[in-house]
Every structure is written in C-alpha cells, then in structure tokens.
Scaffold this motif. Structure first.
Motif, PDB file in Angstrom:
ATOM      1  N   ARG A 338       0.825  -1.204   0.000  1.00 15.78           N
ATOM      2  CA  ARG A 338       0.000   0.000   0.000  1.00 15.78           C
ATOM      3  C   ARG A 338       0.862   1.258   0.000  1.00 15.78           C
ATOM      4  NH1 ARG A 338      -3.503  -2.943   3.679  1.00 15.78           N
ATOM      5  NH2 ARG A 338      -2.493  -1.912   5.452  1.00 15.78           N
ATOM      6  N   ASN A 341       2.599   1.758  -3.374  1.00 15.68           N
ATOM      7  CA  ASN A 341       1.584   2.091  -4.361  1.00 15.68           C
ATOM      8  C   ASN A 341       1.257   3.580  -4.298  1.00 15.68           C
ATOM      9  OD1 ASN A 341      -0.474   1.235  -6.369  1.00 15.68           O
ATOM     10  ND2 ASN A 341      -1.893   1.976  -4.808  1.00 15.68           N
ATOM     11  N   ARG A 342       1.111   4.112  -3.102  1.00 18.20           N
ATOM     12  CA  ARG A 342       0.795   5.531  -2.945  1.00 18.20           C
ATOM     13  C   ARG A 342       1.967   6.402  -3.382  1.00 18.20           C
ATOM     14  NH1 ARG A 342      -2.157   6.736   2.702  1.00 18.20           N
ATOM     15  NH2 ARG A 342      -2.210   8.787   1.698  1.00 18.20           N
TER      16      ARG A 342
END
Length: 369
Positions: A338, A341-342
């Motif tokens: 996560r 990905n950000r």
C-alpha cells in the motif's frame, strides 16, 4: 502495539539530551542477560552444514540428469542459497567470531564462493543503511533503480517505461522481486571489477568467477539448453524473490527521515524499523531478519538471541515512550504494498508525519490504509 498504526512521539529535547544514556541503559540490560555472548556451537553447525547442503544439492542435480524434474532441484537450491546468504549476513555483522578477519573471510566464502554475491559490495551498501535507516540522501536502500519508496525518488522519474512501472509498482512489487537474484549477481560483478577501494578484491574476483562460471558450466553440461535456461530462471527467480520478501518488511512503509534531522541512536534505529511476529519456523525462514529492531540496535548480537532480546527491548521502548512496531507477516506485506503504491501514484505526504513540520518531533506516522 500491533504496528498497524504506529504512533511515534519524540520530543525535540529527547534528540538533544539523554539519547546516549537511554541507549546505554538498554545495552547494559542486554549485556547483563548474556545476549551478546557468542554462540559458537550454533554457528559452527551452520557453517559445516552450508557447504554440505550445496554439495548434496549438486550431487543430486548430476544424479537426476537431463529432466524437467530438475526444476524442483532449482527451487531447493534457491532456498539453500538464501539461507547461506543469511548466514553470511550474520558473519558480516561480526555475530559469529570475535575476530573481524575471521568474520570477513567467512562472509567472502559464503557470499562470493557459495552464493555468488560480493561481500565487499554488500558491506559497503549495508553499512550505510545501518548507520541511517530510511534517511533521505544517506540510506541506499531507499534509493532503488526501479521501485520508488520515497516521494523524492518518484519525482526523478526518467523514461516512460520507468514512469509506468512506478505508477503500477504496488501491483508489480512481488513480480519484480523475481529479478532481484539476477540484479544481486550483476551488482556484485560490477562492484568487484569497478574502480574504488575494495579489500581482498582478487579473492572476491576469484571466488565469484569459480562460483558463476563453474555453476553455469555444470548446468549446461548436465542439462539440455531449454531445460538449463528454465532451471536457471527458476533458481534465480526464487532466490531473488526469497531474498526480497525477507528484507522488504524491515523498513519499507516506515517513516522516512529528512536528511538534516538529528535523532539519538535508540530512536534512529527503533522508529524506522519494523518487527514481524511469528514462531521459530518464521525465525528460521527469515534468517532472524524478522527481529529488525533488535538487529539494528545490536547488529553483532547472535541470531539465536534476538528472540530473547525482543520482549526486553519492547518493554524498554514502552517505558521510554518510543514506538516499537511489530506486525504479522501478511500485514507487513500489505503495509509495504500500500505504501509503495501511494508513492508510485505521486502522493508526496504518504505519512502524516510532523517530524519535519514540527522541526524535531515525529508525530503520528500512519501507514496508508
């Protein structure tokens, strides 16, 4: 705490006063419990087992012959080589012997000769990482060629291909790890033949040449070309993947430190590191790297003692209001994916981190949901 929402509260005065004595007190507790003592029996067993395991795998490889069943041999070799790399990591951190020379030569034999990774390359890179984990401009582990783990790295996107990969790096993270084994070998060769200071350069060149050339010759002598390339693909792919998933949970997705911020040693190592909960099987599978907090605080601590040191360090950090992050294995991977990905999507403030905003305090550092 479970580490899913690590709240790191460090006041500016803690970075200026009392930091050294805070760590010294913890170090004394660890020393008094005998957790820095050498474990010669444990390590000699592993040092004897390592070459025997490689020799056994290669004998089985020759005995099986030219068949697609060799792909299972490739998978076993990937595991064996990774476990030997973990052992070389221990030696490089002076965990095995008192003598630095003995540790160096063990690292070279294990790394260069058995695994095909340059000890000199790894030592140069890893030493800088330990000194400043997750610090911008200092930690080489957050300045990767393909995956961007900081907003600063993502902002330096170069080619359209790299931009596309970084925009999708959360999805591509685990597949990319399949190339890590090839990258490790290439980086090792590049380091030993490049200019710059490298102790025992010719020993490393000789060992790497024996390992890489001899290994390739054996593979293509025993296997037909198609099976040989498949064998190498499986072995290198799984080796890189295993190495990647063992190291990835350690710091990725933890707060990134501005280059000009000063933290005392205890907080510099604890706040940027993440432990992974698990039993003894996980300890063995990850080579002790799941105790990343303890390893960063006491790099020369023998691997078997890390498990015993963890509750002592956790309690001490709790008493001194220093966040001690620990999560399960799958949770750690979810946090990492996560987070990157950000970053890849261009979010500069991946964490709410008053570290820079408050000029000296690390505030709520919340991994992305």
């Amino acid at each position: 705490m479970d580490g899913s929402r690590p709240i790191v509260r460090t006041r500016p005065r803690d970075t200026a006063r009392g930091g050294a004595s805070t760590y010294t007190e913890l170090a004394q507790q660890i020393r008094d419990r005998g957790l820095l003592r050498r474990r010669y029996g444990y390590y000699w067993t592993k040092l004897i087992a390592a070459p025997l395991a490689v020799a056994t795998c290669l004998l089985v490889f020759v005995w099986i012959g030219d068949t697609w069943w060799q792909l299972f041999t490739a998978a076993v070799l990937a595991i064996v080589f990774t476990q030997i790399a973990f052992l070389g990591h221990d030696a490089a951190h002076r965990q095995i012997f008192v003598s630095g020379r003995w540790n160096d030569w063990i690292s070279i034999i294990l790394g260069d000769l058995l695994v095909g990774m340059s000890y000199g390359w790894w030592q140069h890179k890893h030493t800088r990482h330990h000194a400043n984990p997750n610090r911008l401009g200092s930690d080489p582990d957050i300045d990767l060629p393909v995956i961007a783990v900081t907003a600063e790295t993502a902002a330096r996107r170069r080619t359209p291909a790299i931009r596309w990969m970084q925009a999708h790096q959360g999805l591509l993270f685990f597949p990319i790890l399949l190339l890590e084994g090839l990258s490790l070998h290439a980086s090792s060769v590049r380091r030993v033949v490049s200019r710059g200071r490298l102790e025992r350069r010719w020993a490393e060149i000789a060992f790497l040449a024996i390992r890489m050339i001899g290994y390739l010759v054996l593979v293509f002598l025993v296997l037909s070309p198609g099976i040989a390339f498949a064998f190498l693909g499986v072995q290198l792919g799984l080796f890189g993947f295993y190495m990647g998933i063992a190291f990835a949970p350690n710091h990725k997705g933890m707060p990134v430190v501005p280059h000009d911020l000063t933290l005392d040693f205890l907080r510099r190592q604890v706040l940027m590191s993440r432990n992974v909960r698990g039993g003894r099987l996980l300890d063995a599978a990850m080579g002790g790297l799941n105790y990343q907090v303890e390893h960063h605080l006491f790099p020369s601590m023998p691997r078997p003692h890390l498990r015993r040191a963890a509750p002592i360090v956790a309690a001490y950090c709790g008493a001194h209001d220093v966040a001690y992050t620990q999560v399960g294995l799958l949770t750690s991977y979810a946090i990492v994916v996560r987070y990157i990905n950000r970053v890849g999507l261009g979010e500069r403030d991946v964490f709410t981190c008053p570290l820079a905003e408050q000029r000296g305090a690390i505030g709520p550092a919340v991994p992305p949901r």
